[in-house]
Design a protein around this motif. Structure first.
Motif, mmCIF file in Angstrom:
data_model
loop_
_atom_site.group_PDB
_atom_site.id
_atom_site.type_symbol
_atom_site.label_atom_id
_atom_site.label_comp_id
_atom_site.label_asym_id
_atom_site.label_seq_id
_atom_site.Cartn_x
_atom_site.Cartn_y
_atom_site.Cartn_z
ATOM 1 N N ARG A 195 47.673 55.324 38.733
ATOM 2 C CA ARG A 195 46.416 55.009 38.080
ATOM 3 C C ARG A 195 46.233 53.494 38.125
ATOM 4 O O ARG A 195 47.192 52.742 38.241
ATOM 5 C CB ARG A 195 46.408 55.477 36.623
ATOM 6 C CG ARG A 195 46.451 56.977 36.451
ATOM 7 C CD ARG A 195 46.348 57.339 34.974
ATOM 8 N NE ARG A 195 47.415 56.676 34.199
ATOM 9 C CZ ARG A 195 47.358 56.499 32.882
ATOM 10 N NH1 ARG A 195 46.281 56.884 32.197
ATOM 11 N NH2 ARG A 195 48.359 55.925 32.252
ATOM 12 N N MET A 196 44.973 53.045 37.982
ATOM 13 C CA MET A 196 44.702 51.613 38.027
ATOM 14 C C MET A 196 43.590 51.284 37.039
ATOM 15 O O MET A 196 42.569 51.969 36.994
ATOM 16 C CB MET A 196 44.297 51.178 39.442
ATOM 17 C CG MET A 196 44.046 49.686 39.571
ATOM 18 S SD MET A 196 43.766 49.178 41.266
ATOM 19 C CE MET A 196 43.443 47.444 41.033
ATOM 20 N N ARG A 197 43.792 50.256 36.239
ATOM 21 C CA ARG A 197 42.804 49.824 35.276
ATOM 22 C C ARG A 197 42.742 48.300 35.281
ATOM 23 O O ARG A 197 43.782 47.636 35.233
ATOM 24 C CB ARG A 197 43.155 50.338 33.885
ATOM 25 C CG ARG A 197 42.160 49.912 32.802
ATOM 26 C CD ARG A 197 42.469 50.565 31.469
ATOM 27 N NE ARG A 197 43.821 50.238 31.033
ATOM 28 C CZ ARG A 197 44.362 50.706 29.898
ATOM 29 N NH1 ARG A 197 43.666 51.551 29.141
ATOM 30 N NH2 ARG A 197 45.587 50.370 29.571
ATOM 31 N N THR A 198 41.527 47.755 35.348
ATOM 32 C CA THR A 198 41.322 46.315 35.342
ATOM 33 C C THR A 198 40.413 45.961 34.180
ATOM 34 O O THR A 198 39.301 46.483 34.061
ATOM 35 C CB THR A 198 40.685 45.834 36.667
ATOM 36 O OG1 THR A 198 41.516 46.215 37.764
ATOM 37 C CG2 THR A 198 40.528 44.331 36.660
ATOM 38 N N LEU A 199 40.892 45.092 33.288
ATOM 39 C CA LEU A 199 40.136 44.642 32.125
ATOM 40 C C LEU A 199 39.854 43.156 32.280
ATOM 41 O O LEU A 199 40.774 42.350 32.359
ATOM 42 C CB LEU A 199 40.912 44.903 30.834
ATOM 43 C CG LEU A 199 41.350 46.356 30.573
ATOM 44 C CD1 LEU A 199 42.182 46.446 29.304
ATOM 45 C CD2 LEU A 199 40.129 47.271 30.490
ATOM 46 N N TYR A 204 33.360 39.170 36.607
ATOM 47 C CA TYR A 204 34.220 39.743 37.648
ATOM 48 C C TYR A 204 33.502 39.549 38.988
ATOM 49 O O TYR A 204 32.383 40.033 39.173
ATOM 50 C CB TYR A 204 34.458 41.232 37.376
ATOM 51 C CG TYR A 204 35.348 41.920 38.384
ATOM 52 C CD1 TYR A 204 36.723 41.818 38.302
ATOM 53 C CD2 TYR A 204 34.804 42.693 39.417
ATOM 54 C CE1 TYR A 204 37.548 42.457 39.205
ATOM 55 C CE2 TYR A 204 35.609 43.333 40.335
ATOM 56 C CZ TYR A 204 36.991 43.209 40.232
ATOM 57 O OH TYR A 204 37.794 43.842 41.145
#
Length: 229
Positions: A195-199, A204
């Motif tokens: 899984r991948m999450r970018t905060l 951005y």
């Protein structure tokens, strides 16, 4: 009272041995002692003739020998206070063939005042201690193959440069924190994740010559305003 030295006062000191008291110590060749001769007390400069033994201190009693009134030599030392001597032994273990340098009490200090210390072994050099400290102004390590095993490793370094041909890292959990991160990859930069999450707290930005995004299922884009084109 101590009197001045004169030939008359020193008559009878040819080929003498006397017990004297140390009055002043300049170096091994200049030691002032006080001794008695014919009920008179006077001073005499003598030399220390006991090799690498510690020099006497003021107040110690010494045994002085001489041939004439020009001086003498200290050939015995009786300290006013007991001087502790560290004892050590060198033993040969016939079973293992080891030569053992043993110091039962106190510390062991290997020191070279004006030269270097070199340790060479045809096989292994082992260090075993509850605590190990290494301090130097500059160090260099040339090791063909090295490994480290431990419970914890901490480092505080002002600046570091690494030149690596290949780096493989396997960790259970990786946490990184930095003020700014700049990375440059000349060729491929690939990330494979379950899984991948970018905060991103601020803006951005993504810029590329071309972008190809593909999803096996849904693609969702949510925003107050979406501009395309």
């Amino acid at each position: 009272m101590i009197s001045a030295i004169s030939p008359q006062a020193l008559q009878g000191l040819d080929n003498y041995i006397r017990v004297a008291e140390v009055e002043q110590v300049v170096d091994s060749n200049q030691i002032l002692v006080k001794l008695s001769q014919d009920k008179r007390v006077f001073e005499l400069w003598v030399c220390f003739a006991m090799g690498n033994m510690p020099l006497p201190q003021v107040g110690d009693r010494v045994l002085v020998a001489g041939e004439n009134v020009d001086g003498g030599y200290i050939i015995g030392h009786f300290p006013a206070q007991a001087v502790p001597h560290q004892r050590f032994s060198i033993e040969q273990d016939e079973a293992s063939g080891k030569t053992i340098l043993s110091v039962p009490e106190g510390d062991l200090d290997l020191r070279s005042e004006q030269g270097s210390i070199c340790l060479q072994a045809a096989k292994n050099i082992e260090l075993n201690s509850p605590q190990f400290a290494l301090e130097t102004a500059k160090g260099e390590f040339n090791i063909v193959d090295a490994s480290y095993q431990g419970l914890r490793l901490g480092a505080s370094i002002a600046q570091t440069k690494l030149f690596l041909g290949k780096l493989n890292t396997t960790v259970g959990r990786l946490i990184e924190k930095a003020k700014n991160v700049y990375r440059q990859v000349d060729n491929l930069n690939q990330l494979k994740a379950g899984r991948m999450r970018t905060l991103v707290k601020g803006s951005y930005h993504l810029k590329s010559e071309s972008i190809n995004q593909k999803a096996d299922k849904d693609v969702r884009i949510d925003g107050d305003k979406i501009n395309l084109g």
